[in-house]
Design an enzyme around this catalytic site. Structure first.
Site, PDB file in Angstrom:
ATOM      1  N   CYS A   7      47.395  55.124  40.984  1.00 28.72           N
ATOM      2  CA  CYS A   7      45.946  55.198  41.175  1.00 28.72           C
ATOM      3  C   CYS A   7      45.584  55.235  42.651  1.00 28.72           C
ATOM      4  CB  CYS A   7      45.214  54.002  40.563  1.00 28.72           C
ATOM      5  SG  CYS A   7      45.983  53.184  39.221  1.00 28.72           S
ATOM      6  N   CYS A  61      45.987  46.622  36.349  1.00 23.33           N
ATOM      7  CA  CYS A  61      45.204  46.066  37.456  1.00 23.33           C
ATOM      8  C   CYS A  61      45.436  44.565  37.571  1.00 23.33           C
ATOM      9  CB  CYS A  61      43.724  46.336  37.248  1.00 23.33           C
ATOM     10  SG  CYS A  61      43.324  48.076  37.223  1.00 23.33           S
TER      11      CYS A  61
END
Lengths: 162, 289
Positions: free
Chosen positions: A59, A129
């Protein structure tokens, strides 16, 4: 000033392209996203500071989590973070700094990403995350230990890897 | 194939910097506008040759059995690639699954490629045709500037759903799928980073979306750059960082091409990580500019 900087970081997060379809986030994510706790930086050369720098290359996210440790007791007296990434990554690191404060270093090494994810009700695609936050805590403790030249007794294998 | 002939004169009279790609534009825009982006003539000729000589499924499968073939590791891609035929990049060989057609569904002319060469009917999507094949390109990282645009427009002139609105429901669906796939192919191959990721996927190497790294050198650098972007107050400062990123990206594109060329896929993945980070920086700069 700090607030302003935070808003800027957050501004980057919301428009993150990986937030694909409209999805409803748990109010805690929104809360940590809008009011992230402990944004900032400590002097990374301070011997009482441990810095964890981790990233999610797919990401393009990068997360820095720092802890300030009481040398006498091994207790984490303060923590801060700076994250460039999506809202979930910001919320995860914000939660992580809150959770490590006031705890012993051995204790924070047991914080699992699943706990953070559960707390924030992260959707499955955002689990990594919270993984980033877990890795950041471990990396910060490891960095502090490396500076002190002695490992924390209960350091797990996984923490050693991180 | 006639339309290729029609395109060539257009190419000769192209005017610079005029066309802009608007995805999903009505067909009329493709046909009305002249091709203005530079497409090397030789390359186009090369491509045309390929389309006039579409992959010969049956002959390739049988006549080259003694030549070295490579089986792809990705289970999703069920075909073998005959490495001797990479030169003209039209050699592929279907694994022969029954649903894959090697004849036009309409006129039964063999070996249709996206469309039937004989009756022009749009064919169902054949997933053994990769994005590079669609553009008649070799499967490698470096592609010449402008080698995609001309072919992209040409395909859309033949596949655009607007063209088949009077045809059967099936063909309309084929056209929608084929045209969407050509758009995907074009957007994927156009940008070096997505092209690199796609190349790796064709080799069966996926970028791990969930991987986390703790490389202080790289992450420290990225953190600094992102902070610099965040603190930049004027477009001049942002432009400066942007050109630095472009330079870094160029460097790492080369590294990727080398790593990929020598099949060092681990190293290639590392370069993709770097490129993703620099690319993200650029995205942030664009948002701020």
């Amino acid at each position: 000033m700090l607030r302003h900087a935070t808003k800027r970081i957050l501004g980057l997060g919301l428009a993150e392209s990986r937030w694909s379809a409209p999805r409803f986030y748990h109010e805690r994510v929104v809360d940590h996203y809008n009011n992230p706790r402990n944004v900032g930086a400590f002097d990374k050369n301070d011997p009482t500071v441990g810095t964890g720098l981790v990233g999610a290359p797919a990401c393009g996210d990068v997360m820095k989590l720092q802890i300030k440790v009481d040398e006498e007791t091994g207790k984490i007296t303060d923590a801060c973070f700076k994250t460039f990434g999506c809202g979930s990554a910001i919320a995860s690191s914000s939660v992580a700094t809150e959770w490590v404060k006031g705890k012993q270093m051995e204790e924070v090494l047991t914080i699992k990403n699943t706990e953070i994810a559960k707390h924030l009700s992260l959707p499955p695609v955002k689990l990594h995350c919270s993984m980033l936050a877990e890795d950041a805590i471990k990396a910060a403790v490891k960095d502090y230990e490396a500076k002190r030249g002695k490992p924390v007794a209960s350091t797990t294998d996984k923490a050693a890897e991180a | 194939m006639l339309s290729f002939g029609r395109v060539l004169p257009l190419l000769a009279y192209r005017s610079p910097k005029m066309w802009k790609i608007v995805l999903r534009t009505p067909l009329s825009t493709f046909t009305r506008k002249t091709l203005t982006h530079s497409v090397p003539f030789q390359l186009l000729q090369h491509n045309i040759t390929q389309y006039q000589n579409p992959p010969r499924l049956s002959t390739l499968c049988t006549s080259n059995s003694t030549q070295r073939t490579r089986v792809f590791r990705n289970p999703k891609i069920h075909f073998t690639w005959n490495s001797e035929l990479l030169g003209n990049s039209s050699g592929f060989c279907s694994s022969g699954s029954p649903e894959e057609t090697s004849c036009c569904w309409n006129c039964k002319t063999p070996r249709p490629f996206l469309i039937c060469q004989s009756c022009g009917s749009v064919q169902p999507v054949d997933h053994s045709v990769d994005y590079f094949m669609i553009f008649g390109l070799e499967r490698k990282f470096d592609i010449e500037d402008g080698s995609l645009e001309g072919m992209y427009k040409n395909w859309q002139k033949k596949l655009h759903p607007d063209l088949v609105h009077t045809k059967s429901k099936e063909e309309r669906e084929y056209a929608a799928e084929q045209s969407a796939r050509v758009i995907d192919a074009y957007t994927t191959l156009r940008k070096p980073l997505s092209r690199a990721i796609y190349l790796m996927r064709l080799e069966g190497v996926e970028v791990d979306e969930e991987q986390t790294i703790s490389e202080p050198e790289l992450l420290g650098e990225i953190m600094e750059i992102r902070e610099a972007v965040e603190e930049a107050t004027d477009s001049q400062a942002l432009n400066k960082i942007q050109s630095q990123m472009e330079e870094k990206l160029r460097h790492w594109f080369n590294s990727f091409a080398n790593a990929f060329g020598s099949k060092s896929f681990d190293e290639a993945l590392k370069t993709i990580q770097r490129m993703t980070y620099y690319h993200r920086v650029n995205e942030e700069i664009i948002k701020k500019l």
